[in-house]
Design a protein around this motif. Sequence first.
Motif, PDB file in Angstrom:
ATOM      1  N   GLN A  20     -78.051 107.069   6.580  1.00 51.06           N
ATOM      2  CA  GLN A  20     -76.700 107.499   6.071  1.00 51.06           C
ATOM      3  C   GLN A  20     -75.662 106.828   7.171  1.00 51.06           C
ATOM      4  O   GLN A  20     -76.047 106.367   8.029  1.00 51.06           O
ATOM      5  CB  GLN A  20     -76.998 108.885   6.278  1.00 51.06           C
ATOM      6  N   ASP A  41     -76.012 105.375  -3.775  1.00 50.61           N
ATOM      7  CA  ASP A  41     -75.907 106.470  -2.547  1.00 50.61           C
ATOM      8  C   ASP A  41     -76.805 106.094  -1.530  1.00 50.61           C
ATOM      9  O   ASP A  41     -77.567 107.032  -0.958  1.00 50.61           O
ATOM     10  CB  ASP A  41     -75.675 107.731  -2.924  1.00 50.61           C
ATOM     11  N   LYS A  42     -77.319 104.809  -1.493  1.00 47.28           N
ATOM     12  CA  LYS A  42     -78.364 104.428  -0.226  1.00 47.28           C
ATOM     13  C   LYS A  42     -77.961 103.391   0.520  1.00 47.28           C
ATOM     14  O   LYS A  42     -77.536 102.193  -0.082  1.00 47.28           O
ATOM     15  CB  LYS A  42     -79.554 103.968  -0.780  1.00 47.28           C
ATOM     16  N   ARG A  44     -77.074 106.954   2.428  1.00 45.55           N
ATOM     17  CA  ARG A  44     -76.249 108.203   1.960  1.00 45.55           C
ATOM     18  C   ARG A  44     -74.913 108.165   2.528  1.00 45.55           C
ATOM     19  O   ARG A  44     -74.593 107.796   3.630  1.00 45.55           O
ATOM     20  CB  ARG A  44     -77.056 109.350   2.238  1.00 45.55           C
ATOM     21  N   ARG A 463     -79.298 119.863   1.783  1.00 43.72           N
ATOM     22  CA  ARG A 463     -80.030 118.551   2.011  1.00 43.72           C
ATOM     23  C   ARG A 463     -80.722 118.788   3.430  1.00 43.72           C
ATOM     24  O   ARG A 463     -81.539 118.266   3.651  1.00 43.72           O
ATOM     25  CB  ARG A 463     -79.088 117.403   2.487  1.00 43.72           C
TER      26      ARG A 463
END
Length: 598
Positions: A20, A41-42, A44, A463
């Motif tokens: 992230q 979204d990697k 994140r 999450r």
Amino acid sequence: MSTKVSDHVLERLRAWDVEQVFTYPGDGINGLLAAWGRAGDKPRFIQSRHEEMSAFEAVGYAKFSGRIGVCAATSGPGAIHLLNGLYDAKLDHVPVLAIVGQTDRSAMGGSYQQEVDLHSLYKDVASEFVETVTVPEQLPNVLDRAIRTAYARRCPTALIIPGDVQELDYSPPTHAFKMVPSSLGVSEWTATPTDEALRRAADVLNAGDKPAILVGQGAAGAVAEVREIAELLGAGVAKALLGKDVLSDELPYVTGPIGLLGSRPSYELMRDCDTLLTIGSSFPYAQFLPDFGKARAVQIDLDPHMIGMRYPYEVNLVGDARATLQRLIPLLETDRGGREWYDTVAANVRRWHETMDRRAGLAADPINPEYVARAVDPLLPENVILTADSGSVANWYARHITMRPGMRGSLSGTLATMGPGVPYAIGAKFAHPDRPVVALVGDGAMQMNGLAEMITAAKYRDRWADPRLVVAVWNNQDLNQVTWEMRAMEGAPSFLPSQEIPDVRYAAFARSLGLEGIRVEKSEDVAAGWRAALAADRPCVIEFLTDPAVPPVPPHATWEQMEATAASVLKGDPDRGSVVKQGLKAKVQEFLPGRTRQ
């Protein structure tokens, strides 16, 4: 579709196992934002409420994961906002990478909107490595070097990418003149001192009768070895605040924190010892170390740049703490005679714990702030991660929280900046989503930025496998640490226009976000409040109405100093309800750390 430079940045981060990036959007990184969309979204994209919080979250993540923390920000103001968190990383020796945008190359030097000379801005905070990407072929080398340098030097590094460069088609460096190829990864490595240096260190330690050990965060990987050498030497062990979670406070010879926020037995340990071994700490306050010439001393530190400071060490061992201790321990004498020194240290520790119990049990109006910390201590889960903010709450964290095996904790050690408590906790949750996290913060820090960052906690709470993120606020409507510093150091009363802050309904704000909120107004409800917060099925803000007239007494304070402090309070502070009353001088003296008047 061609791969853009921005696509390759994210691809390279994934290759380095970055999961992230803590960031906030802006047009200076629009190319990266578009790449995030293409990358699913990697790594994140973790959106904070402010770039400074992104940097603090990256620091918290790095501190509690042992991996690099990565933050990103737009050009100009976004890059500026990162600075405080990056300086926190620099001063606490934490690996963090900042990726920042810049105006297009064609506009640079033209006083363009949001154009800032980022190299000049970052040349101190990211002094080990800061570079601007100007062509695609440059990218893998500078990104890899930034990450490797952050790990190797335990520091923040920075990568500046102009907006137009982010949009260029990526092409790797070729096998050609003036091209710099790169490769991923770095092996683990261990540095150890020479045999001759180890023998000299052993001679110093073997000669002592009253040994003391000071550990910092650099000893965290050598817990078993620190215990072994402490027990072999019969030494007391004091802990710098960044090393609070290195050894369990349940060990009888662990004297706890050292310094202005320290314990009386740590002060006595340093005052009376004849030998000092410092492991992985650059604790800066020489006045809390043995008098010069009174103790022979050895230091172990991985960084030769930090070795040999703070005290006239006789032997400076540059090396990894664990590897160095493993080679040093066999050189130490096993038959060291009597246990008088060990017994004295242990007795001082027991007396201090009794004193802390008494202090926490003293009456205050409305709630004793020390009792708030003392009450949660036995309730903390065995695998909890604790963060503490700067201010008087750091005193209560240092003195009343018993670190036990499996627990982790940290704060802003060297920069001692306000505001990292909550973002550290959020970073810790991303590092360990299956562990409970508790942040201990003052109301000043909560108003500075903690309230806004609870929005981030609400945004990402789903999450986290373990929903427990407890933010405890000491609500005394006073910037308390500075208030007491003014009284103790300047002999001045509290200056209300600077020190008094509004009474905010922190728990109600949390509930407005869909989080748990608990407000505790009476001492008898403190323990029950803590239990409810720790059992909540979502992030929780629990606020305690505490008495600002309880002093964070330095461990070395004399009666005369504390009487002068009490006198300055009574002389200059107006009576504002329950905060200041005629019995305050007696209260200050009540809270002295358990010594008889000379």
